[in-house]
Design a protein around this motif. Structure first.
Motif, PDB file in Angstrom:
ATOM      1  N   PHE A  40       0.681   0.147   5.109  1.00  0.00           N
ATOM      2  CA  PHE A  40       1.942  -0.333   5.655  1.00  0.00           C
ATOM      3  C   PHE A  40       2.834  -0.808   4.515  1.00  0.00           C
ATOM      4  CE2 PHE A  40      -1.315  -0.891   8.820  1.00  0.00           C
ATOM      5  CZ  PHE A  40      -0.707  -0.495  10.004  1.00  0.00           C
ATOM      6  N   GLU A  41       4.137  -0.730   4.716  1.00  0.00           N
ATOM      7  CA  GLU A  41       5.063  -1.264   3.717  1.00  0.00           C
ATOM      8  C   GLU A  41       5.364  -2.733   3.971  1.00  0.00           C
ATOM      9  OE1 GLU A  41       8.490   0.973   2.650  1.00  0.00           O
ATOM     10  OE2 GLU A  41       7.393   2.865   2.609  1.00  0.00           O
ATOM     11  N   GLU A  42       5.200  -3.175   5.219  1.00  0.00           N
ATOM     12  CA  GLU A  42       5.509  -4.561   5.588  1.00  0.00           C
ATOM     13  C   GLU A  42       4.262  -5.274   6.084  1.00  0.00           C
ATOM     14  OE1 GLU A  42       8.413  -6.041   5.100  1.00  0.00           O
ATOM     15  OE2 GLU A  42       9.231  -4.182   4.287  1.00  0.00           O
ATOM     16  N   LYS A  43       4.068  -6.499   5.643  1.00  0.00           N
ATOM     17  CA  LYS A  43       2.903  -7.296   6.023  1.00  0.00           C
ATOM     18  C   LYS A  43       2.889  -7.597   7.523  1.00  0.00           C
ATOM     19  CE  LYS A  43       0.329 -11.200   4.192  1.00  0.00           C
ATOM     20  NZ  LYS A  43       0.328 -12.251   3.175  1.00  0.00           N
TER      21      LYS A  43
ATOM     22  N   GLU B 280      -1.561   4.878  -1.437  1.00  0.00           N
ATOM     23  CA  GLU B 280      -1.885   5.675  -0.251  1.00  0.00           C
ATOM     24  C   GLU B 280      -3.072   6.587  -0.512  1.00  0.00           C
ATOM     25  OE1 GLU B 280       0.914   7.380   2.333  1.00  0.00           O
ATOM     26  OE2 GLU B 280       2.498   5.953   1.821  1.00  0.00           O
TER      27      GLU B 280
ATOM     28  N   TRP C 266      -0.803  -4.551  13.686  1.00  0.00           N
ATOM     29  CA  TRP C 266      -1.785  -3.489  13.915  1.00  0.00           C
ATOM     30  C   TRP C 266      -3.203  -4.059  13.977  1.00  0.00           C
ATOM     31  CZ3 TRP C 266      -5.381  -1.100  10.388  1.00  0.00           C
ATOM     32  CH2 TRP C 266      -6.001   0.042  10.910  1.00  0.00           C
TER      33      TRP C 266
ATOM     34  N   VAL D 217      -1.221  -3.246   2.576  1.00  0.00           N
ATOM     35  CA  VAL D 217       0.223  -3.400   2.407  1.00  0.00           C
ATOM     36  C   VAL D 217       0.537  -2.990   0.977  1.00  0.00           C
ATOM     37  CG1 VAL D 217       2.194  -4.956   2.527  1.00  0.00           C
ATOM     38  CG2 VAL D 217       0.226  -5.314   4.048  1.00  0.00           C
TER      39      VAL D 217
ATOM     40  N   ARG E 249      -5.193   2.013   7.282  1.00  0.00           N
ATOM     41  CA  ARG E 249      -3.796   2.447   7.249  1.00  0.00           C
ATOM     42  C   ARG E 249      -3.041   1.685   6.185  1.00  0.00           C
ATOM     43  NH1 ARG E 249      -1.643   2.807  13.487  1.00  0.00           N
ATOM     44  NH2 ARG E 249      -3.261   4.216  14.232  1.00  0.00           N
TER      45      ARG E 249
ATOM     46  N   GLU F  85       3.950  -5.733   9.975  1.00  0.00           N
ATOM     47  CA  GLU F  85       3.471  -4.539  10.685  1.00  0.00           C
ATOM     48  C   GLU F  85       1.953  -4.419  10.565  1.00  0.00           C
ATOM     49  OE1 GLU F  85       5.468  -1.254   8.895  1.00  0.00           O
ATOM     50  OE2 GLU F  85       7.432  -1.815   9.685  1.00  0.00           O
ATOM     51  N   ALA F  86       1.435  -4.711   9.385  1.00  0.00           N
ATOM     52  CA  ALA F  86      -0.005  -4.635   9.148  1.00  0.00           C
ATOM     53  C   ALA F  86      -0.751  -5.640  10.030  1.00  0.00           C
ATOM     54  CB  ALA F  86      -0.310  -4.886   7.673  1.00  0.00           C
TER      55      ALA F  86
ATOM     56  N   ALA G 268      -6.007  -2.873   6.939  1.00  0.00           N
ATOM     57  CA  ALA G 268      -4.558  -2.714   6.832  1.00  0.00           C
ATOM     58  C   ALA G 268      -4.158  -3.032   5.399  1.00  0.00           C
ATOM     59  CB  ALA G 268      -3.840  -3.638   7.809  1.00  0.00           C
TER      60      ALA G 268
END
Length: 129
Positions: free
Chosen positions: A115-118, A98, A124, A91, A113, A120-121, A89
């Protein structure tokens, strides 16, 4: 004295007998010495595991990139231990990150993947823990 900081902040946590969470916060432009420090730490953490699974939380928001030798070190890490990476993940919030994530995913056995937010990462990563 320079105000320029670079390198990794590293945390390695064994989350089960065969699973490790590697948390990295990268800052500045990574250099060969950063990998010379990181790789033995990771190898020590998975030593003795029959089928290690490494989940990675890679905070790239302050990452400016890699020096050529460090990029080579990163590739070698992926080739040597890529099959051990379960989920990566990343961030970040820059377009090139990307692209780097997509290229890096070619060298790991699991998913990657961005992610913009830690938070959310982390969510996941913990889904299949």
């Amino acid at each position: 004295m320079s105000d320029y900081h670079h390198g990794f902040s590293v945390s390695i946590e064994r989350t089960s007998d065969e699973r490790v969470l590697l948390s990295l916060h990268a800052r500045g432009k990574l250099e060969h010495q950063d990998y010379a420090t990181l790789v033995p730490m990771l190898e020590s953490a998975i030593a003795g595991m029959e089928h290690p699974k490494v989940d990675v939380l890679f905070d790239m928001r302050e990452l400016d990139g890699w020096e050529i030798r460090a990029a080579w070190d990163d590739l070698k890490l992926g080739l040597k231990h890529g099959r051990h990476f379960n989920r990566v993940a990343m961030v970040g919030n820059k377009q090139w990150q990307e692209v780097a994530a997509k290229i890096g995913s070619w060298f790991i056995g699991g998913e990657a993947r961005v992610f913009e937010e830690k938070t959310e990462a982390l969510a996941w990563l913990q889904q299949n823990a």
